[in-house]
Scaffold this active site. Structure first.
Site, PDB file in Angstrom:
ATOM      1  N   GLY A  87     -12.521 -11.817 -16.451  1.00 12.05           N
ATOM      2  CA  GLY A  87     -11.380 -11.209 -15.962  1.00 12.05           C
ATOM      3  C   GLY A  87     -11.201 -10.901 -14.672  1.00 12.05           C
ATOM      4  O   GLY A  87     -10.318 -10.528 -13.948  1.00 12.05           O
TER       5      GLY A  87
ATOM      6  N   GLU B 229     -18.028 -12.885 -19.096  1.00 10.10           N
ATOM      7  CA  GLU B 229     -17.600 -14.104 -19.294  1.00 10.10           C
ATOM      8  C   GLU B 229     -16.359 -14.432 -18.255  1.00 10.10           C
ATOM      9  O   GLU B 229     -15.249 -14.781 -18.454  1.00 10.10           O
ATOM     10  CB  GLU B 229     -16.771 -13.871 -20.873  1.00 10.10           C
ATOM     11  CG  GLU B 229     -17.605 -13.522 -21.811  1.00 10.10           C
ATOM     12  CD  GLU B 229     -16.759 -13.559 -23.135  1.00 10.10           C
ATOM     13  OE1 GLU B 229     -15.590 -13.235 -22.934  1.00 10.10           O
ATOM     14  OE2 GLU B 229     -17.050 -13.411 -24.228  1.00 10.10           O
ATOM     15  N   PRO B 230     -16.781 -14.821 -17.005  1.00 11.68           N
ATOM     16  CA  PRO B 230     -16.179 -15.280 -15.778  1.00 11.68           C
ATOM     17  C   PRO B 230     -15.441 -16.739 -16.384  1.00 11.68           C
ATOM     18  O   PRO B 230     -16.209 -17.511 -16.598  1.00 11.68           O
ATOM     19  CB  PRO B 230     -17.048 -14.912 -14.765  1.00 11.68           C
ATOM     20  CG  PRO B 230     -18.420 -15.422 -15.058  1.00 11.68           C
ATOM     21  CD  PRO B 230     -18.462 -15.008 -16.670  1.00 11.68           C
TER      22      PRO B 230
ATOM     23  N   ARG C 186       1.971 -22.641 -14.130  1.00 17.16           N
ATOM     24  CA  ARG C 186       1.487 -21.316 -13.838  1.00 17.16           C
ATOM     25  C   ARG C 186       2.740 -20.579 -13.273  1.00 17.16           C
ATOM     26  O   ARG C 186       3.022 -19.266 -13.771  1.00 17.16           O
ATOM     27  CB  ARG C 186       0.251 -20.748 -13.266  1.00 17.16           C
ATOM     28  CG  ARG C 186      -0.726 -21.311 -14.099  1.00 17.16           C
ATOM     29  CD  ARG C 186      -1.921 -20.916 -13.687  1.00 17.16           C
ATOM     30  NE  ARG C 186      -2.183 -19.601 -13.773  1.00 17.16           N
ATOM     31  CZ  ARG C 186      -2.285 -18.614 -12.751  1.00 17.16           C
ATOM     32  NH1 ARG C 186      -1.972 -19.010 -11.590  1.00 17.16           N
ATOM     33  NH2 ARG C 186      -2.438 -17.302 -13.202  1.00 17.16           N
TER      34      ARG C 186
ATOM     35  N   CYS D 263      12.272 -32.691 -16.428  1.00 18.48           N
ATOM     36  CA  CYS D 263      13.798 -32.394 -16.727  1.00 18.48           C
ATOM     37  C   CYS D 263      13.821 -31.095 -17.113  1.00 18.48           C
ATOM     38  O   CYS D 263      13.941 -30.824 -18.381  1.00 18.48           O
ATOM     39  CB  CYS D 263      14.160 -33.476 -17.736  1.00 18.48           C
ATOM     40  SG  CYS D 263      14.101 -35.080 -17.586  1.00 18.48           S
TER      41      CYS D 263
ATOM     42  N   TYR E  78      -7.209 -22.708 -14.833  1.00 18.43           N
ATOM     43  CA  TYR E  78      -5.820 -22.692 -15.781  1.00 18.43           C
ATOM     44  C   TYR E  78      -4.631 -23.720 -15.298  1.00 18.43           C
ATOM     45  O   TYR E  78      -3.703 -23.436 -15.244  1.00 18.43           O
ATOM     46  CB  TYR E  78      -5.161 -21.359 -15.936  1.00 18.43           C
ATOM     47  CG  TYR E  78      -6.468 -20.448 -16.512  1.00 18.43           C
ATOM     48  CD1 TYR E  78      -6.636 -20.492 -17.818  1.00 18.43           C
ATOM     49  CD2 TYR E  78      -6.798 -19.548 -15.556  1.00 18.43           C
ATOM     50  CE1 TYR E  78      -7.685 -19.686 -18.380  1.00 18.43           C
ATOM     51  CE2 TYR E  78      -7.776 -18.698 -16.219  1.00 18.43           C
ATOM     52  CZ  TYR E  78      -8.309 -18.682 -17.757  1.00 18.43           C
ATOM     53  OH  TYR E  78      -9.162 -18.175 -18.253  1.00 18.43           O
TER      54      TYR E  78
HETATM   55  N1  LLP Z   1     -13.136 -13.878 -22.200  1.00 21.45           N
HETATM   56  C1  LLP Z   1     -12.194 -14.010 -23.095  1.00 21.45           C
HETATM   57  C2  LLP Z   1     -12.201 -13.509 -24.060  1.00 21.45           C
HETATM   58  C3  LLP Z   1     -10.892 -14.344 -22.467  1.00 21.45           C
HETATM   59  O1  LLP Z   1      -9.785 -14.260 -23.238  1.00 21.45           O
HETATM   60  C4  LLP Z   1     -10.687 -14.799 -21.175  1.00 21.45           C
HETATM   61  C5  LLP Z   1      -9.296 -15.317 -20.774  1.00 21.45           C
HETATM   62  C6  LLP Z   1     -11.750 -14.824 -20.292  1.00 21.45           C
HETATM   63  C7  LLP Z   1     -12.905 -14.464 -20.843  1.00 21.45           C
HETATM   64  C8  LLP Z   1     -11.787 -15.537 -18.844  1.00 21.45           C
HETATM   65  O2  LLP Z   1     -11.044 -14.716 -18.215  1.00 21.45           O
HETATM   66  P1  LLP Z   1     -10.986 -15.027 -16.534  1.00 21.45           P
HETATM   67  O3  LLP Z   1     -12.425 -14.856 -16.131  1.00 21.45           O
HETATM   68  O4  LLP Z   1     -10.608 -16.535 -16.305  1.00 21.45           O
HETATM   69  O5  LLP Z   1     -10.066 -14.066 -16.144  1.00 21.45           O
HETATM   70  N2  LLP Z   1      -3.764 -18.679 -18.653  1.00 21.45           N
HETATM   71  C9  LLP Z   1      -3.707 -17.619 -17.997  1.00 21.45           C
HETATM   72  C10 LLP Z   1      -5.196 -16.882 -18.129  1.00 21.45           C
HETATM   73  C11 LLP Z   1      -5.279 -16.695 -19.738  1.00 21.45           C
HETATM   74  C12 LLP Z   1      -6.807 -15.969 -19.950  1.00 21.45           C
HETATM   75  C13 LLP Z   1      -6.995 -16.000 -21.230  1.00 21.45           C
HETATM   76  N3  LLP Z   1      -8.247 -15.468 -21.382  1.00 21.45           N
HETATM   77  C14 LLP Z   1      -3.559 -17.693 -16.640  1.00 21.45           C
HETATM   78  O6  LLP Z   1      -3.062 -18.977 -16.238  1.00 21.45           O
HETATM   79  O7  LLP Z   1      -3.581 -16.876 -15.722  1.00 21.45           O
END
Ligand code: LLP
Length: 431
Positions: free
Chosen positions: A248, A290-291, A330, A361, A390
């Site tokens: 996150g 979990e990046p 997005r 479309c 993403y």
């Molecule tokens: N761990 C878990 C359990 C998650 O659900 C996610 C993201 C991550 C790690 C990784 O998070 P990050 O470091 O990438 O922020 N489609 C959306 C983002 C959805 C994120 C889903 N889970 C977007 O395009 O912004």
């Protein structure tokens, strides 16, 4: 420039990893995803080293591969010696086929099917991150049939609001993910895990949301998990070996966006965690992060070719490109902000305000509104920055548009990592 991998060539073109983007567009065609492999590797190392230094040697990052998933990404992260978070049978399969070490795979998801659970166990994956009671019983049963004891982390919801978009916020009590601490259900979840014969409970997991700039959210979540861990220790004598704080960490998408120093953030979280463990008389668990986005987002850009310009007097100007919501949904989904540039005329004054529209479309198929560019002409190359996360992973074939290729750049050399989909690919499964 906003990012280190972005620059300008002598002939006024946008460069990415010191390569001329206009030449790359010509070589591979558009739309085209470009990924900075060195940048991806550096980010993996940043996380790995900072976590090792501040949390201790048993702590490590696992790449949330939903952000960008294809075989090459699993090979790179395996070489960088970090783990992988997979959230579906498809991601798992891709990781295994890329040769990713199964013991370093963590399997996520709020509704893993029995077939997926079974396949993951047959591959010998390391950990299941278990989302709910049914799934726990299911994992126990399937593990029993296979004669194994499965390592599991329990996904808990700490009740945190990370102040990000509603759609990507997950740590609140009212979430489809995990089991809430606040309601007392998390304690029952742990009790069940400890009672089940084929479950090897290794610790707790929480993920507060994505695109989070306020490091306090992670600290707050960790504090709630540790407080919970202490209570469980008192009642059941169980101490977690791992605490997984999810992903996150935010990434800037435009110049006024927030910034986050990942190393500093890890250092601050570690200091707070150590103090909390002392207070609760708990031994410091190994920490997992979990990046996803922060490994790849600013290590990717997308190139498009301008095909049309529509100027509606008294309304607005539209620039049509040869991609859109099929390669980057997005803006349509979240109104996500991006930096958009005219790659072949980068030094010209950006005094023309327009909406950059895709070719589907669908009126909502926009990449960005109110963008300032030099007035685009047919054939110009548009670059959208920060598309590493993403975008490819959320791409679709709506309107039967083939997905673009992914080209990686390593040490100044470009190579094809994912081929452009062909029309033949599109009809492959049609009977
Ligand atoms: N761990 C878990 C359990 C998650 O659900 C996610 C993201 C991550 C790690 C990784 O998070 P990050 O470091 O990438 O922020 N489609 C959306 C983002 C959805 C994120 C889903 N889970 C977007 O395009 O912004």
């Amino acid at each position: 420039m906003l990012y280190e991998n972005i620059g300008t060539t002598e002939n006024g073109h946008l460069s990415f990893c010191n390569l001329d983007t206009v030449s790359l567009a010509k070589k591979y065609g558009t739309p085209l995803y470009l990924i900075d492999e060195n940048g991806v590797r550096t980010r993996c190392e940043t996380y790995k080293n900072a976590m090792n230094q501040y949390f201790g040697p048993g702590s490590f990052p696992i790449y949330a591969s939903k952000a960008l998933s294809f075989k090459g990404m699993y090979r790179i992260t395996a070489e960088e010696n970090i783990g992988a978070d997979v959230s579906s049978g498809g991601e798992l399969y891709t990781a295994i086929k890329a040769g990713f070490p199964p013991e370093k795979i963590f399997f996520h998801g709020n509704n893993k099917t029995e077939a997926e659970i079974s396949m993951a166990m047959d591959f010998g994956i390391g950990f299941f991150i278990c989302d709910n009671f049914w799934e726990l019983e299911n994992i126990n049963e399937i593990a029993g049939k296979k004669g194994i004891r499965q390592k599991v982390l329990l996904r808990l919801t700490p009740g945190i609001d990370p102040h990000t978009l509603e759609a990507i916020s997950t740590g609140k009590v009212d979430s489809k993910f995990g089991v809430a601490i606040e309601t007392g259900q998390a304690e029952q979840f742990v009790k069940l895990a400890l009672d089940l014969e084929n479950i090897d409970l290794k610790g707790y997991h929480s993920h507060v949301g994505s695109q989070v700039f306020d490091g306090k959210s992670f600290v707050d979540a960790a504090e709630i998990l540790l407080c919970f861990a202490e209570k469980i220790k008192e009642t059941y004598g169980y101490t977690p070996e791992y605490l997984d704080l999810g992903g996150g960490m935010g990434v800037p998408y435009f110049d006024k966006d927030g910034r986050i120093d990942y190393v500093l953030e890890i250092k601050l979280i570690a200091e707070k965690l150590k103090a909390q463990c002392k207070k609760f008389n708990l031994s410091m668990p190994n920490i997992i992060l979990e990046p996803g986005r922060s490994i790849v987002a600013d290590n990717g850009i997308t190139l498009y070719t301008v095909g049309g310009r529509k100027e509606i007097p008294g309304f607005k100007n539209y620039i049509s490109i040869d991609g859109g919501m099929t390669d980057n949904p997005r803006y349509a989904l979240y109104g996500a902000i991006y930096t958009v540039l005219l790659a072949n005329r980068i030094k010209e004054k950006p005094n023309y305000v327009c909406t950059v529209a895709g070719r589907c479309c669908e009126s909502g198929d926009l990449i960005q509104e109110n963008v300032s560019l030099p007035r685009p002409e047919r054939g110009d190359i548009i670059a959208v920055l920060t598309t590493g996360a993403y975008n490819y992973s959320m791409a679709s074939n709506y309107n039967r548009v083939p997905r673009p290729p992914v080209v990686m750049i390593k040490d100044g050399v470009d190579y094809l990592a994912v081929k452009r989909e062909s029309f033949e690919d599109l009809i492959r499964n049609d009977l």
